[in-house]
Design an enzyme around this catalytic site. Structure first.
Site, PDB file in Angstrom:
ATOM      1  N   LYS A  78       0.870  -1.186   0.000  1.00  0.00           N
ATOM      2  CA  LYS A  78       0.000   0.000   0.000  1.00  0.00           C
ATOM      3  C   LYS A  78       0.897   1.222   0.000  1.00  0.00           C
ATOM      4  O   LYS A  78       1.985   1.208   0.580  1.00  0.00           O
ATOM      5  CB  LYS A  78      -0.868   0.009   1.266  1.00  0.00           C
ATOM      6  CG  LYS A  78      -2.171   0.752   1.093  1.00  0.00           C
ATOM      7  CD  LYS A  78      -3.209  -0.106   0.378  1.00  0.00           C
ATOM      8  CE  LYS A  78      -4.585   0.496   0.386  1.00  0.00           C
ATOM      9  NZ  LYS A  78      -5.593  -0.412  -0.167  1.00  0.00           N
ATOM     10  N   GLY A 174     -25.603   1.801   1.520  1.00  0.00           N
ATOM     11  CA  GLY A 174     -24.690   2.445   0.578  1.00  0.00           C
ATOM     12  C   GLY A 174     -24.950   1.993  -0.846  1.00  0.00           C
ATOM     13  O   GLY A 174     -24.750   0.826  -1.176  1.00  0.00           O
ATOM     14  N   GLY A 176     -23.453   3.196  -3.738  1.00  0.00           N
ATOM     15  CA  GLY A 176     -22.441   3.825  -4.591  1.00  0.00           C
ATOM     16  C   GLY A 176     -22.091   2.921  -5.762  1.00  0.00           C
ATOM     17  O   GLY A 176     -22.921   2.156  -6.248  1.00  0.00           O
ATOM     18  N   VAL A 178     -20.366   0.188  -5.989  1.00  0.00           N
ATOM     19  CA  VAL A 178     -20.556  -1.250  -5.766  1.00  0.00           C
ATOM     20  C   VAL A 178     -21.998  -1.546  -5.343  1.00  0.00           C
ATOM     21  O   VAL A 178     -22.649  -2.441  -5.890  1.00  0.00           O
ATOM     22  CB  VAL A 178     -19.571  -1.778  -4.693  1.00  0.00           C
ATOM     23  CG1 VAL A 178     -19.801  -3.275  -4.475  1.00  0.00           C
ATOM     24  CG2 VAL A 178     -18.137  -1.520  -5.104  1.00  0.00           C
ATOM     25  N   TYR A 180     -24.887  -0.072  -5.734  1.00  0.00           N
ATOM     26  CA  TYR A 180     -25.977   0.011  -6.706  1.00  0.00           C
ATOM     27  C   TYR A 180     -25.911  -1.156  -7.704  1.00  0.00           C
ATOM     28  O   TYR A 180     -26.940  -1.765  -8.044  1.00  0.00           O
ATOM     29  CB  TYR A 180     -25.986   1.359  -7.449  1.00  0.00           C
ATOM     30  CG  TYR A 180     -27.358   1.641  -8.038  1.00  0.00           C
ATOM     31  CD1 TYR A 180     -28.312   2.318  -7.294  1.00  0.00           C
ATOM     32  CD2 TYR A 180     -27.715   1.161  -9.294  1.00  0.00           C
ATOM     33  CE1 TYR A 180     -29.601   2.530  -7.793  1.00  0.00           C
ATOM     34  CE2 TYR A 180     -28.995   1.359  -9.802  1.00  0.00           C
ATOM     35  CZ  TYR A 180     -29.932   2.053  -9.048  1.00  0.00           C
ATOM     36  OH  TYR A 180     -31.195   2.243  -9.534  1.00  0.00           O
TER      37      TYR A 180
HETATM   38  P1  NAD Z   1     -18.770   4.824  -3.234  1.00  0.00           P
HETATM   39  O1  NAD Z   1     -18.119   6.002  -2.602  1.00  0.00           O
HETATM   40  O2  NAD Z   1     -19.049   4.827  -4.703  1.00  0.00           O
HETATM   41  O3  NAD Z   1     -20.171   4.522  -2.506  1.00  0.00           O
HETATM   42  C1  NAD Z   1     -20.351   4.513  -1.137  1.00  0.00           C
HETATM   43  C2  NAD Z   1     -21.796   4.931  -0.885  1.00  0.00           C
HETATM   44  O4  NAD Z   1     -22.099   4.691   0.482  1.00  0.00           O
HETATM   45  C3  NAD Z   1     -22.045   6.418  -1.147  1.00  0.00           C
HETATM   46  O5  NAD Z   1     -23.158   6.554  -2.027  1.00  0.00           O
HETATM   47  C4  NAD Z   1     -22.308   6.996   0.251  1.00  0.00           C
HETATM   48  O6  NAD Z   1     -23.249   8.061   0.230  1.00  0.00           O
HETATM   49  C5  NAD Z   1     -22.866   5.778   0.964  1.00  0.00           C
HETATM   50  N1  NAD Z   1     -22.741   5.808   2.424  1.00  0.00           N
HETATM   51  C6  NAD Z   1     -21.647   6.098   3.168  1.00  0.00           C
HETATM   52  N2  NAD Z   1     -21.920   5.983   4.475  1.00  0.00           N
HETATM   53  C7  NAD Z   1     -23.217   5.597   4.561  1.00  0.00           C
HETATM   54  C8  NAD Z   1     -24.095   5.319   5.644  1.00  0.00           C
HETATM   55  N3  NAD Z   1     -23.688   5.417   6.915  1.00  0.00           N
HETATM   56  N4  NAD Z   1     -25.366   4.956   5.380  1.00  0.00           N
HETATM   57  C9  NAD Z   1     -25.792   4.849   4.103  1.00  0.00           C
HETATM   58  N5  NAD Z   1     -25.001   5.112   3.035  1.00  0.00           N
HETATM   59  C10 NAD Z   1     -23.729   5.469   3.256  1.00  0.00           C
HETATM   60  O7  NAD Z   1     -17.865   3.562  -2.824  1.00  0.00           O
HETATM   61  P2  NAD Z   1     -17.793   2.154  -3.539  1.00  0.00           P
HETATM   62  O8  NAD Z   1     -16.703   2.161  -4.556  1.00  0.00           O
HETATM   63  O9  NAD Z   1     -19.152   1.724  -3.933  1.00  0.00           O
HETATM   64  O10 NAD Z   1     -17.265   1.244  -2.334  1.00  0.00           O
HETATM   65  C11 NAD Z   1     -18.136   0.902  -1.262  1.00  0.00           C
HETATM   66  C12 NAD Z   1     -17.346   0.166  -0.177  1.00  0.00           C
HETATM   67  O11 NAD Z   1     -16.751  -1.010  -0.732  1.00  0.00           O
HETATM   68  C13 NAD Z   1     -16.194   0.974   0.431  1.00  0.00           C
HETATM   69  O12 NAD Z   1     -16.033   0.621   1.781  1.00  0.00           O
HETATM   70  C14 NAD Z   1     -14.986   0.478  -0.362  1.00  0.00           C
HETATM   71  O13 NAD Z   1     -13.789   0.636   0.366  1.00  0.00           O
HETATM   72  C15 NAD Z   1     -15.336  -0.983  -0.545  1.00  0.00           C
HETATM   73  N6  NAD Z   1     -14.709  -1.603  -1.693  1.00  0.00           N
HETATM   74  C16 NAD Z   1     -14.900  -1.085  -2.931  1.00  0.00           C
HETATM   75  C17 NAD Z   1     -14.296  -1.699  -4.045  1.00  0.00           C
HETATM   76  C18 NAD Z   1     -14.513  -1.165  -5.431  1.00  0.00           C
HETATM   77  O14 NAD Z   1     -14.173  -1.873  -6.395  1.00  0.00           O
HETATM   78  N7  NAD Z   1     -15.086   0.020  -5.603  1.00  0.00           N
HETATM   79  C19 NAD Z   1     -13.490  -2.835  -3.858  1.00  0.00           C
HETATM   80  C20 NAD Z   1     -13.335  -3.364  -2.554  1.00  0.00           C
HETATM   81  C21 NAD Z   1     -13.946  -2.731  -1.479  1.00  0.00           C
END
Ligand code: NAD
Length: 340
Positions: A78, A174, A176, A178, A180
């Site tokens: 990292k 959430g 976002g 992932v 959705y």
């Molecule tokens: P993102 O920022 O696109 O979406 C996160 C969503 O969660 C946002 O819409 C935010 O408004 C919502 N949110 C945050 N806190 C909240 C709460 N307390 N209640 C309700 N909604 C809440 O992030 P992402 O890329 O979709 O990733 C989501 C999670 O998965 C993160 O923890 C990320 O570290 C993990 N993750 C993502 C990936 C990836 O490929 N994107 C891979 C591994 C892990």
């Protein structure tokens, strides 16, 4: 410093600065035993330099565990760039970081993480090939969602006796990148969705497009459901919130869902099956790692099946040993990394 490295079994710790661009970088290479260390680059402000180093070391270790259990020939690393109060030229800062990565000869490969974008990775790519998730590489989130979806099936089978998700009540925190995409897949197989997001627009979209039921953010954890899928921020399950849960299993994408290792034991005591986060959310890592090696989309998609296979293996061990799946996952990863 060496004590901290030893405690985490960290192989290498690199620090570099470049006053011309404002770069202050930490690269933690946890393990190269299974392959070059791969892990994202954070660009955040930190209260002090020690916190930045601690963050890099802890995250690098979890990347080694994640890669090992995902069956990748990849180690864990990292990097953390300490965000300056003002930066004159962001592109130049990331280019300087690219030169630092190149000097490590391929032992560390970087990727997008908190505070960085594919455009930043493009700047790094001007000086090194040891970078993934550039604008050409595409978004790994759909692959993370695919892995979580398969993991929810494996979790339903282990906890509820069937992997048929029709009519299953899944609460998603959430919506976002992932969350959705996961909601869309669950909707397609007839699952009943209960959703929350801090962004009311995302919730409205899920209500209109997927027939989801909106739940206020503050009550989602306590909502009765079959599976809770945390897909927002990490650290949401602590000694207090874990007592509110009214679900049979927790299986979602968010990183570091448990505030402490003891929360895993409480989940176990309460009969709630927990899908270890770094196992079920490894689809994005699988995507960037294999894409970096030039694998086809078909190969990448096929590799995603390892996620549900690994979870099924972990659940079987957990059942037999009467231990939390989180602790079983750590033990399995350590066996792969250290042969014990
Ligand atoms: P993102 O920022 O696109 O979406 C996160 C969503 O969660 C946002 O819409 C935010 O408004 C919502 N949110 C945050 N806190 C909240 C709460 N307390 N209640 C309700 N909604 C809440 O992030 P992402 O890329 O979709 O990733 C989501 C999670 O998965 C993160 O923890 C990320 O570290 C993990 N993750 C993502 C990936 C990836 O490929 N994107 C891979 C591994 C892990």
């Amino acid at each position: 410093m060496f004590a901290m490295m030893e405690a985490s079994r960290l192989e290498e710790l690199h620090l570099a600065q470049d006053p011309a661009t404002g770069l202050k970088a930490v690269i933690a290479i946890h393990s190269t035993r299974l392959g070059p260390a791969l892990g994202g680059c954070r660009y955040l402000s930190y209260p002090d330099e020690q916190s930045a180093i601690r963050d890099a070391i802890g995250l690098a270790k979890s990347m080694s565990y994640k890669a090992a259990l995902a069956g990748l020939e990849q180690g864990g690393g990292k990097s953390v760039l300490i965000r300056p109060a003002h930066v004159a030229n962001r592109g130049a800062l990331f280019e300087a970081f690219g030169r630092m990565i190149e000097s490590l000869g391929g032992r560390y490969i970087t990727a997008v993480d908190s505070g960085t974008s594919s455009a930043d990775m493009d700047c790094i790519a001007q000086h090194t090939n040891h970078v993934t998730s550039t604008t050409r590489g595409g978004d790994p989130s759909p692959h993370t969602a695919m892995g979580v979806f398969a993991g929810i099936r494996a979790t339903a089978l282990a906890r509820l006796g069937s992997d048929d998700l029709t009519g299953l009540r899944v609460a998603i925190q959430g919506l976002g990148h992932v969350g959705y995409a996961l909601a869309e897949q669950l909707h397609a197989v007839g699952a009943e969705l209960l959703v929350s997001d801090l962004d009311a627009g995302r919730v409205q979209l899920a209500v209109e497009q997927l027939g989801a039921q909106a739940v206020p953010s503050e009550s989602l954890l306590a909502t009765p459901c079959d599976i809770l899928a945390p897909c927002g921020l990490g650290g949401i399950l602590d000694a207090e919130t874990v007592q509110q849960l009214r679900c049979s299993a927790v299986a979602g994408a968010a990183n570091t869902q448990l505030a402490s290792a003891e929360v895993a034991d409480t989940l176990q005591d309460r009969g709630i099956l927990y899908a270890p986060d770094y196992v079920i959310n490894s689809g994005g890592l699988i995507y960037v790692a294999l894409q970096h090696r030039g694998a086809s989309l078909a190969t990448i998609t096929a590799h995603l099946t390892k996620i549900s296979e690994r979870l099924t293996e972990i659940y079987a061990h957990a059942e037999a040993e009467k231990r939390s799946p989180a602790r079983v996952a750590d033990s399995l990863a350590e066996r792969l990394l250290y042969g014990r």
